[in-house]
Enzyme design. Structure first.
Site, PDB file in Angstrom:
ATOM      1  N   SER A 143      17.354  32.013 -10.543  1.00  0.00           N
ATOM      2  CA  SER A 143      16.177  32.777 -10.924  1.00  0.00           C
ATOM      3  C   SER A 143      14.965  32.115 -10.292  1.00  0.00           C
ATOM      4  O   SER A 143      14.998  30.913  -9.988  1.00  0.00           O
ATOM      5  CB  SER A 143      16.018  32.795 -12.449  1.00  0.00           C
ATOM      6  OG  SER A 143      14.748  33.278 -12.831  1.00  0.00           O
ATOM      7  N   TYR A 156      14.677  27.525 -20.584  1.00  0.00           N
ATOM      8  CA  TYR A 156      15.333  28.472 -19.682  1.00  0.00           C
ATOM      9  C   TYR A 156      15.203  28.011 -18.239  1.00  0.00           C
ATOM     10  O   TYR A 156      16.187  28.004 -17.484  1.00  0.00           O
ATOM     11  CB  TYR A 156      14.733  29.866 -19.851  1.00  0.00           C
ATOM     12  CG  TYR A 156      15.269  30.860 -18.841  1.00  0.00           C
ATOM     13  CD1 TYR A 156      16.594  31.280 -18.876  1.00  0.00           C
ATOM     14  CD2 TYR A 156      14.446  31.382 -17.838  1.00  0.00           C
ATOM     15  CE1 TYR A 156      17.096  32.184 -17.944  1.00  0.00           C
ATOM     16  CE2 TYR A 156      14.937  32.283 -16.904  1.00  0.00           C
ATOM     17  CZ  TYR A 156      16.259  32.678 -16.960  1.00  0.00           C
ATOM     18  OH  TYR A 156      16.748  33.562 -16.035  1.00  0.00           O
TER      19      TYR A 156
END
Length: 234
Positions: A143, A156
């Site tokens: 990501s 995260y």
């Protein structure tokens, strides 16, 4: 001739979003696809759709990537159905934002189990045979949060930084083995889970945009290893 005829790809997190699009695009290029996720009904519907096109074949296997036994079962069924695994795509991921100071330990554990341990379990299950055959391709979906951190993405982002580190380390470990490694870092993609978080000032990425990046990487000649692809909206 289709680019991936005769290849077999396993895709985790395939029941929706990016994983579903990746599976469709690979099958359209002739690959047999093994669909893995926890939502069996969605997997079955996707497998039926792909098999109806009659290019690559599809097999659905209910899988929780946070459980090593599930990953081992997934690989066993994929090999049993198609003989070998050429491409393994660690796409399953869990996004749970929140400040570290909030102390949401349960959410931390869930993200680490899926985003980090799930990736390692997948690699561990397929790598020995790939090395033995001197062929194979591992694709990890990272990501842009693995490149940048916000005040609510600390944990995260840490899990996605870990995916990048695993990808970079593995690529070095596997140099000259014939096994390739690609790390894909999508920006914000329009999915059922992200609909409320999308920016209003530009067109968001679509899941097909990421799927095309995966096809690009895995369809390269065997001597070409595309290590890193970052996909952002304009």
């Amino acid at each position: 001739m289709l680019k991936l005829t005769g290849k077999t790809a396993v895709i985790t997190g395939a029941s929706s979003g990016i994983g579903s699009s990746i599976a469709k695009h690979l099958a359209e290029e002739g690959a047999n696809v093994v669909l893995a996720a926890r939502r069996k009904e969605k997997l079955d519907a996707l497998a039926e759709e792909i098999n109806g096109i009659k290019q690559g074949q599809a097999l659905a296997v209910e899988t929780d990537v946070a459980q090593k036994a599930d990953i081992d079962n997934l690989v066993q069924k994929a090999v049993g159905a198609f003989g070998k695994i050429d491409i393994f795509i660690n796409n399953a991921g869990l996004v749970q934002n929140g400040a570290i100071r909030d102390g949401q330990v349960d959410k931390w554990d869930q993200m680490i189990d899926v985003n980090v341990k799930g990736v390692l379990y997948g690699i561990n299950a397929v790598l020995p045979d790939m090395i033995k055959r001197s062929a194979g391709h591992i694709v990890n979906t990272d990501s842009v949060s693995g490149h940048e951190v916000t005040k609510t993405s600390g944990v995260y982002s840490a899990t996605k930084y870990a995916v990048r580190a695993i990808s970079m380390g593995l690529e070095k470990e596997l140099a000259r083995t014939g096994v390739r490694v690609t790390n894909i870092s999508p920006g914000m993609v329009e999915t059922e889970r992200n609909s409320e978080r999308l920016p209003n000032d530009r067109k968001p990425l679509q899941t097909d945009d990421i799927a095309r990046a995966v096809v690009y990487a895995v369809a390269q000649p065997e001597h070409v290893n595309v290590n890193e692809i970052t996909v952002r909206p304009v």
